[in-house]
Design a protein around this motif. Structure first.
Motif, short mmCIF file in Angstrom:
data_model
loop_
_atom_site.label_atom_id
_atom_site.label_comp_id
_atom_site.label_asym_id
_atom_site.label_seq_id
_atom_site.Cartn_x
_atom_site.Cartn_y
_atom_site.Cartn_z
N LYS A 32 0.84 -1.21 0.00
CA LYS A 32 0.00 0.00 0.00
C LYS A 32 0.87 1.25 0.00
N MET A 33 1.96 1.22 0.73
CA MET A 33 2.91 2.33 0.79
C MET A 33 3.50 2.61 -0.60
N LEU A 34 3.85 1.55 -1.32
CA LEU A 34 4.42 1.69 -2.66
C LEU A 34 3.41 2.27 -3.63
N ILE A 35 2.16 1.81 -3.53
CA ILE A 35 1.08 2.35 -4.39
C ILE A 35 0.89 3.84 -4.13
N ASN A 36 0.97 4.22 -2.86
CA ASN A 36 0.76 5.62 -2.48
C ASN A 36 1.84 6.55 -3.03
N PHE A 37 3.04 6.01 -3.24
CA PHE A 37 4.13 6.83 -3.81
C PHE A 37 3.84 7.24 -5.26
N VAL A 38 3.06 6.43 -5.97
CA VAL A 38 2.83 6.71 -7.40
C VAL A 38 1.39 7.13 -7.70
N SER A 39 0.54 7.18 -6.67
CA SER A 39 -0.85 7.61 -6.88
C SER A 39 -1.05 9.05 -6.41
N ARG A 40 -2.06 9.68 -6.97
CA ARG A 40 -2.31 11.09 -6.65
C ARG A 40 -2.92 11.26 -5.26
N LYS A 41 -3.87 10.39 -4.92
CA LYS A 41 -4.55 10.50 -3.62
C LYS A 41 -4.40 9.18 -2.88
N ASN A 42 -3.81 9.25 -1.70
CA ASN A 42 -3.50 8.03 -0.94
C ASN A 42 -4.67 7.64 -0.04
N ILE A 43 -5.67 7.02 -0.66
CA ILE A 43 -6.90 6.69 0.06
C ILE A 43 -6.87 5.26 0.57
N ILE A 44 -7.36 5.09 1.80
CA ILE A 44 -7.57 3.75 2.37
C ILE A 44 -8.94 3.75 3.04
N SER A 45 -9.74 2.72 2.81
CA SER A 45 -11.08 2.66 3.39
C SER A 45 -11.01 2.49 4.91
N TYR A 46 -12.13 2.80 5.57
CA TYR A 46 -12.20 2.65 7.02
C TYR A 46 -11.92 1.20 7.43
N VAL A 47 -12.58 0.26 6.75
CA VAL A 47 -12.39 -1.17 7.05
C VAL A 47 -10.95 -1.58 6.75
N GLY A 48 -10.43 -1.09 5.62
CA GLY A 48 -9.04 -1.39 5.24
C GLY A 48 -8.05 -0.88 6.26
N CYS A 49 -8.32 0.30 6.79
CA CYS A 49 -7.44 0.91 7.79
C CYS A 49 -7.45 0.11 9.09
N MET A 50 -8.64 -0.29 9.54
CA MET A 50 -8.75 -1.06 10.77
C MET A 50 -8.13 -2.46 10.61
N THR A 51 -8.27 -3.02 9.42
CA THR A 51 -7.66 -4.33 9.14
C THR A 51 -6.14 -4.23 9.16
N GLN A 52 -5.63 -3.18 8.51
CA GLN A 52 -4.18 -2.95 8.49
C GLN A 52 -3.65 -2.74 9.91
N LEU A 53 -4.38 -1.97 10.72
CA LEU A 53 -3.98 -1.72 12.11
C LEU A 53 -3.92 -3.03 12.90
N PHE A 54 -4.95 -3.88 12.72
CA PHE A 54 -5.00 -5.15 13.46
C PHE A 54 -3.80 -6.03 13.14
N PHE A 55 -3.54 -6.25 11.85
CA PHE A 55 -2.45 -7.16 11.47
C PHE A 55 -1.07 -6.55 11.75
N PHE A 56 -0.95 -5.24 11.64
CA PHE A 56 0.30 -4.56 12.00
C PHE A 56 0.63 -4.83 13.47
N LEU A 57 -0.36 -4.62 14.34
CA LEU A 57 -0.16 -4.82 15.78
C LEU A 57 0.04 -6.30 16.11
N PHE A 58 -0.70 -7.17 15.43
CA PHE A 58 -0.58 -8.61 15.67
C PHE A 58 0.85 -9.09 15.43
N PHE A 59 1.44 -8.71 14.29
CA PHE A 59 2.78 -9.18 13.96
C PHE A 59 3.87 -8.48 14.79
N VAL A 60 3.66 -7.20 15.12
CA VAL A 60 4.64 -6.48 15.96
C VAL A 60 4.73 -7.10 17.35
N ILE A 61 3.57 -7.32 17.97
CA ILE A 61 3.55 -7.89 19.33
C ILE A 61 4.07 -9.33 19.31
#
Length: 313
Positions: A80-109
């Motif tokens: 998603k970070m790579l896509i945002n570098f080449v796209s005009r508007k870096n949009i992520i849906s509410y559900v997508g954001c919460m999903t990303q947050l969950f898995f980010f925290l899951f793997f970090v912990i």
């Protein structure tokens, strides 16, 4: 878990790493290279350990899981970070954001506790070598790994569940390149008191328990090493721990630096320091463990030699 949405916001805009357009393309190629090295390094280590029976020991079992976590962890947000570098508007849906947050925290912990399990493994190997096979049995290793993933799941569920109860009104620009706890809390137009208490409790547990366990393990390891009379024995004992100490220092050091910057209000510096924590460490871990590990280097040479022989014939 992600079904509930009391928020008025249906999507977020990620501010990204920088707002300078001229830096977007160079950063895209830089982070693409980092992601390729991360993927190849961790996937290579997973395959190397999985396919070679002489590496099926507790130390490499935990290293296998650490590589798996790093591979998944980097894949949660880097595409998603790579896509945002080449796209005009870096949009992520509410559900997508919460999903990303969950898995980010899951793997970090989970990584916190996997590194802790590896420290305990080194403690048993050096301080109680005669009981090593009994203490670090396959069942014990499986339990430690299961516990690491369960702690990751519990922490991610607590944080994400509390985030879902918040209301986001008009402001939807996240001052980050991923959905993280503190940048999201700054956007909420409802009370974040419960979230802040949960952050203090969960982060407190997931920092204190691993750090205390690792510290005690290495104090005992250092004491045992200093009692070894031969310099060759001491050198061998130090070398078995060196890679793990480097990995721990990078992981916990960069994480502490990142969140200290956030808590002081320096969001831009926090974003820059988080690059080390989120992008560089998953890339460095396989390099640290392979370049400083004799068994991995020997196995890799044998695998490359076999591949070369097959190509010749």
């Amino acid at each position: 878990m992600l079904a509930r949405n009391d928020s008025l916001v249906t999507e977020f805009i990620l501010a990204g790493l920088t707002d300078h357009p001229e830096l977007q393309q160079p950063l895209f190629y830089l982070f693409l290279m980092i992601y390729i090295v991360t993927t190849v390094g961790n996937l290579g280590l997973i395959m190397l350990i999985g396919l070679n029976s002489h590496l099926h020991t507790p130390m490499y079992y935990f290293l296998f899981n650490l590589s798996f976590i790093d591979l998944c962890y980097a894949s949660v947000f880097t595409p998603k970070m790579l896509i945002n570098f080449v796209s005009r508007k870096n949009i992520i849906s509410y559900v997508g954001c919460m999903t990303q947050l969950f898995f980010f925290l899951f793997f970090v912990i989970s990584e916190c506790y996997m590194l802790t399990s590896m420290a305990y493994d080194r403690y048993v190997a050096i301080c109680n070598p005669l009981l090593y096979k009994v203490t670090m049995s396959p069942q014990a290793c499986s339990m430690l790994t299961f516990a690491a993933y369960m702690m990751g799941f519990a922490g991610a569920t607590a944080h994400t569940g509390c985030m879902l109860r918040l209301t986001f009104c008009n402001v939807n620009i996240i001052n980050h390149y991923l959905c993280d706890i503190l940048p999201l809390l700054q956007l909420s137009c409802s009370s974040t008191y419960v979230n802040e208490v949960v952050v203090l409790i969960v982060v407190g547990i997931n920092i204190t328990v691993p750090c205390f366990t690792i510290l005690i393990s290495y104090i005992c390891i250092l004491t045992s090493i200093l009692q070894i009379k031969s310099s060759q024995g001491r050198s061998k004992a130090f070398s078995t721990c060196c890679s793990h100490v480097i990995a721990i220092s990078l992981f916990f050091g960069s994480a502490a630096f990142m969140y200290l910057n956030y808590s002081s209000g320096s969001m831009d510096l926090g974003k820059i320091s988080s690059v080390v924590y989120t992008n560089v460490i998953p890339m460095l871990n396989p390099l640290i463990y392979s370049l400083r590990n004799k068994d991995i280097k020997v196995t890799l040479r044998k695998a490359l030699f076999k591949m070369q022989e097959r190509n010749m014939f």
